[in-house]
Design an enzyme around this catalytic site. Structure first.
Site, PDB file in Angstrom:
ATOM      1  N   HIS A   1       1.059  -1.373   0.181  1.00  0.00           N
ATOM      2  CA  HIS A   1      -0.167   0.475  -0.274  1.00  0.00           C
ATOM      3  C   HIS A   1       1.220   0.681   0.018  1.00  0.00           C
ATOM      4  CE1 HIS A   1      -3.991   2.519   1.876  1.00  0.00           C
ATOM      5  NE2 HIS A   1      -3.145   2.794   1.021  1.00  0.00           N
TER       6      HIS A   1
ATOM      7  N   HIS B   1       1.060   4.889  -2.422  1.00  0.00           N
ATOM      8  CA  HIS B   1       0.853   5.787  -3.154  1.00  0.00           C
ATOM      9  C   HIS B   1       2.771   6.747  -3.859  1.00  0.00           C
ATOM     10  CE1 HIS B   1      -3.212   5.908  -1.737  1.00  0.00           C
ATOM     11  NE2 HIS B   1      -2.053   5.826  -0.484  1.00  0.00           N
ATOM     12  N   PHE B   2       2.705   6.108  -4.660  1.00  0.00           N
ATOM     13  CA  PHE B   2       3.262   6.875  -5.448  1.00  0.00           C
ATOM     14  C   PHE B   2       2.917   7.346  -6.748  1.00  0.00           C
ATOM     15  CE2 PHE B   2       7.100   3.480  -5.253  1.00  0.00           C
ATOM     16  CZ  PHE B   2       7.180   3.745  -3.744  1.00  0.00           C
ATOM     17  N   ARG B   3       3.125   8.890  -6.865  1.00  0.00           N
ATOM     18  CA  ARG B   3       2.232   9.991  -7.313  1.00  0.00           C
ATOM     19  C   ARG B   3       2.638  10.345  -8.796  1.00  0.00           C
ATOM     20  NH1 ARG B   3      -1.068  10.341  -3.090  1.00  0.00           N
ATOM     21  NH2 ARG B   3       0.075  11.098  -1.819  1.00  0.00           N
TER      22      ARG B   3
ATOM     23  N   ASN C   1      -4.891   6.157  -7.149  1.00  0.00           N
ATOM     24  CA  ASN C   1      -5.008   7.696  -6.521  1.00  0.00           C
ATOM     25  C   ASN C   1      -4.078   8.914  -7.254  1.00  0.00           C
ATOM     26  OD1 ASN C   1      -3.871   7.129  -4.300  1.00  0.00           O
ATOM     27  ND2 ASN C   1      -4.767   8.576  -3.367  1.00  0.00           N
TER      28      ASN C   1
ATOM     29  N   HIS D   1     -10.383   0.493   1.447  1.00  0.00           N
ATOM     30  CA  HIS D   1     -10.495   2.105   2.146  1.00  0.00           C
ATOM     31  C   HIS D   1     -11.646   2.592   2.330  1.00  0.00           C
ATOM     32  CE1 HIS D   1      -8.738   6.464   3.283  1.00  0.00           C
ATOM     33  NE2 HIS D   1      -9.897   5.500   4.017  1.00  0.00           N
TER      34      HIS D   1
ATOM     35  N   HIS E   1      -5.440   0.097   5.799  1.00  0.00           N
ATOM     36  CA  HIS E   1      -5.250   0.948   7.043  1.00  0.00           C
ATOM     37  C   HIS E   1      -6.093   0.573   8.730  1.00  0.00           C
ATOM     38  CE1 HIS E   1      -7.320   3.092   4.692  1.00  0.00           C
ATOM     39  NE2 HIS E   1      -6.091   3.585   4.142  1.00  0.00           N
TER      40      HIS E   1
ATOM     41  N   ASP F   1       0.915   2.947   3.494  1.00  0.00           N
ATOM     42  CA  ASP F   1       0.165   3.865   3.102  1.00  0.00           C
ATOM     43  C   ASP F   1       1.332   5.370   2.868  1.00  0.00           C
ATOM     44  OD1 ASP F   1      -2.124   5.578   2.453  1.00  0.00           O
ATOM     45  OD2 ASP F   1      -3.413   5.596   4.423  1.00  0.00           O
TER      46      ASP F   1
ATOM     47  N   HIS G   1       3.554  14.128   0.464  1.00  0.00           N
ATOM     48  CA  HIS G   1       2.933  15.419  -0.266  1.00  0.00           C
ATOM     49  C   HIS G   1       4.050  16.448   0.374  1.00  0.00           C
ATOM     50  CE1 HIS G   1      -1.513  13.952  -0.462  1.00  0.00           C
ATOM     51  NE2 HIS G   1      -1.557  13.832   0.697  1.00  0.00           N
TER      52      HIS G   1
HETATM   53  C1  NCD Z   1      -3.822   9.249   0.704  1.00  0.00           C
HETATM   54  C2  NCD Z   1      -2.970   9.883  -0.014  1.00  0.00           C
HETATM   55  O1  NCD Z   1      -2.540  10.923   0.423  1.00  0.00           O
HETATM   56  O2  NCD Z   1      -3.384   9.169  -1.175  1.00  0.00           O
HETATM   57  N1  NCD Z   1      -4.000  10.215   2.176  1.00  0.00           N
HETATM   58  C3  NCD Z   1      -3.787   9.393   3.222  1.00  0.00           C
HETATM   59  O3  NCD Z   1      -4.069  10.548   4.500  1.00  0.00           O
HETATM   60  N2  NCD Z   1      -3.651   7.996   3.602  1.00  0.00           N
HETATM   61  C4  NCD Z   1      -4.549   8.652   0.137  1.00  0.00           C
HETATM   62  C5  NCD Z   1      -5.424   7.278   1.077  1.00  0.00           C
HETATM   63  O4  NCD Z   1      -5.313   6.444   0.993  1.00  0.00           O
HETATM   64  O5  NCD Z   1      -6.648   7.285   2.198  1.00  0.00           O
HETATM   65 ZN    ZN Z   2      -3.901   4.687   0.666  1.00  0.00          ZN
END
Ligand code: NCD
Ligand code: ZN
Length: 411
Positions: A64, A66-68, A99, A180, A205, A278, A282
């Site tokens: 899990h 997030h690589f943007r 996402n 989620h 999560h 997760d 940012h």
């Molecule tokens: C995640 C994100 O920034 O992409 N943010 C988060 O607070 N976990 C999105 C997600 O996994 O809910």
């Molecule tokens: Zn996530």
């Protein structure tokens, strides 16, 4: 004929989900060709690393993150930048989230993601977006780990798919899902899956005591559901949220100390199968905006935090191997991952479980360059990371360029 190996790692104490022993670990062409007691390798090795005194764990599989890339959020993190942070944290395989902006919700867009992922230093696979309107794409797409259901608002998700009628149709396809789903939404999803689901469901999560309890009941009833907890929910609580402000804000939010205790109990009794980061990069400048986007980086700090918990007696090193490698690889059927065994991918992390260090923002290789754990002392240091027989992290630096490949999903 003597076994030939490109690399022999000699003398480390190998800890797997099954046990531990001082080992000879030999790799050739990316795979283990020998796993045995120290001194047992009698072949020829081009290079030998004397790892006496170190501990070897299977490379971590983070299911899990997030690589943007690709899209408008690439300035927050790329496959190149975030995979380097992962390597520094002992992670050798990652499953990334859909996402992105634009969403990864079509076969064509996943091909664009695949192009970006070629710049990853660790191996990777993908979760695909189930947005409620793209069933044809979901049925056509190849080699994805799971279809992601966003049932609560979070970064990039403003109209979550918390519609029971639509969920039924999706769950009845038998495709693998990852969700989620927080609190009451989790209860709704579990009920829908119990009635209509014909495939596996993985819960991202888990954070609340009542979510752990709902999952415990679902599993006792034989439901095909697995779950993960994230390091920030295991190692921080609402008092940290007050201290950290936006840097401690993510979805789910940080919970009470009782919830944290319940998460650890869920790990101890197997209700929670895996730990996954997760990882949600940012930039600090993003976090200074009002409202700030939720999410925190975590892929580089997961293993040091877990090693510290092991040093404190909260879990064993074998538990760490199970929670971060064997179980995640098994849940998503990741071929070659999750075990240190002849024929498997030669993915390892060498750690010193007793070496103390301090987690600092300055040491973070992620694009944002900060961590909610800045300043925390931990016992347990990641010294080297091996990905398919090649060192990608050693001597405090990333070794080589890219080289990660897409993992085959075989379930
Ligand atoms: C995640 C994100 O920034 O992409 N943010 C988060 O607070 N976990 C999105 C997600 O996994 O809910
Ligand atoms: Zn996530």
């Amino acid at each position: 004929m003597a076994t030939r190996a490109l690399l022999l790692v000699r003398g480390a104490r190998l800890v797997t989900a099954g046990g531990s022993f001082a080992a000879d670990l030999a790799a050739h062409d990316g795979r283990f060709v020998h796993v045995g007691p120290v001194g047992s390798f009698d072949g020829v090795a081009d290079a030998t690393l004397d790892a006496d005194g170190l501990t070897a764990l299977p490379g971590l599989v983070d299911v899990h993150a997030h690589f943007r890339e690709p899209g408008v959020h690439a300035h927050k993190g790329t496959y190149a930048s975030e995979s380097r942070a992962a390597a520094a944290g002992g992670v050798t395989c990652v499953l990334t989230m859909p996402n992105t902006n634009p969403f990864t919700n079509t076969v064509a867009q996943l091909e664009v993601v695949r192009e970006c992922a070629r710049r990853s230093v660790i191996d990777y696979g993908f979760h695909f977006m189930a947005d409620g309107d793209n069933l044809a794409e979901m049925l056509a797409v190849r080699n994805v780990a799971a279809h992601k259901l966003y049932l609560n608002e979070t970064t990039g998700i403003t109209s979550p798919l918390a519609d029971e009628a639509r969920l039924r149709g999706l769950l009845a396809t038998g495709l693998p899902f990852m969700a989620h789903a927080e609190g009451d939404t989790l209860n709704m999803l579990l009920a829908a899956h119990a009635q209509w689901g014909t495939g596996p469901l993985h819960i991202g999560h888990v954070a609340l005591a009542r979510e752990v309890e709902a999952l415990r009941r679902a599993r006792a009833a034989g439901q095909w559901v697995t779950a993960e907890a994230s390091p920030h929910h295991l190692f921080l609580d609402e008092t940290d949220a007050a201290r950290l402000g936006p840097l401690g804000d993510m979805r789910p939010t940080l919970k009470t100390a009782d919830d944290v205790t319940a998460l650890w109990a869920g790990i101890a009794d197997g209700t929670i199968d895996a730990v996954a980061t997760d990882h949600a990069p940012h930039l600090l400048s993003d976090k200074q905006r009002v409202p700030a986007p939720p999410g925190v980086p975590g892929i580089q700090t997961m293993l040091p935090l877990l090693l510290d918990a092991a040093a404190a007696g909260r879990l064993s090193l074998a538990d760490i191997a199970r929670l971060t490698s064997r179980a995640p690889a098994a849940i998503f059927g990741l071929q070659g991952k999750g075990a240190v065994r002849v024929g498997q991918d030669a993915d390892l992390v060498l750690v010193d479980p007793s070496a103390e260090s301090t987690i600092t923002n300055a040491d973070q290789l992620t694009m944002p360059g900060w961590t909610p754990f800045d300043g925390r002392r931990v016992r347990g240091t990641v010294l080297r990371t091996l990905r398919r027989g090649e060192w990608i992290w050693a001597d405090g630096a990333i070794q080589g360029e890219a080289g990660g490949v897409e993992v085959v999903v075989g379930r």
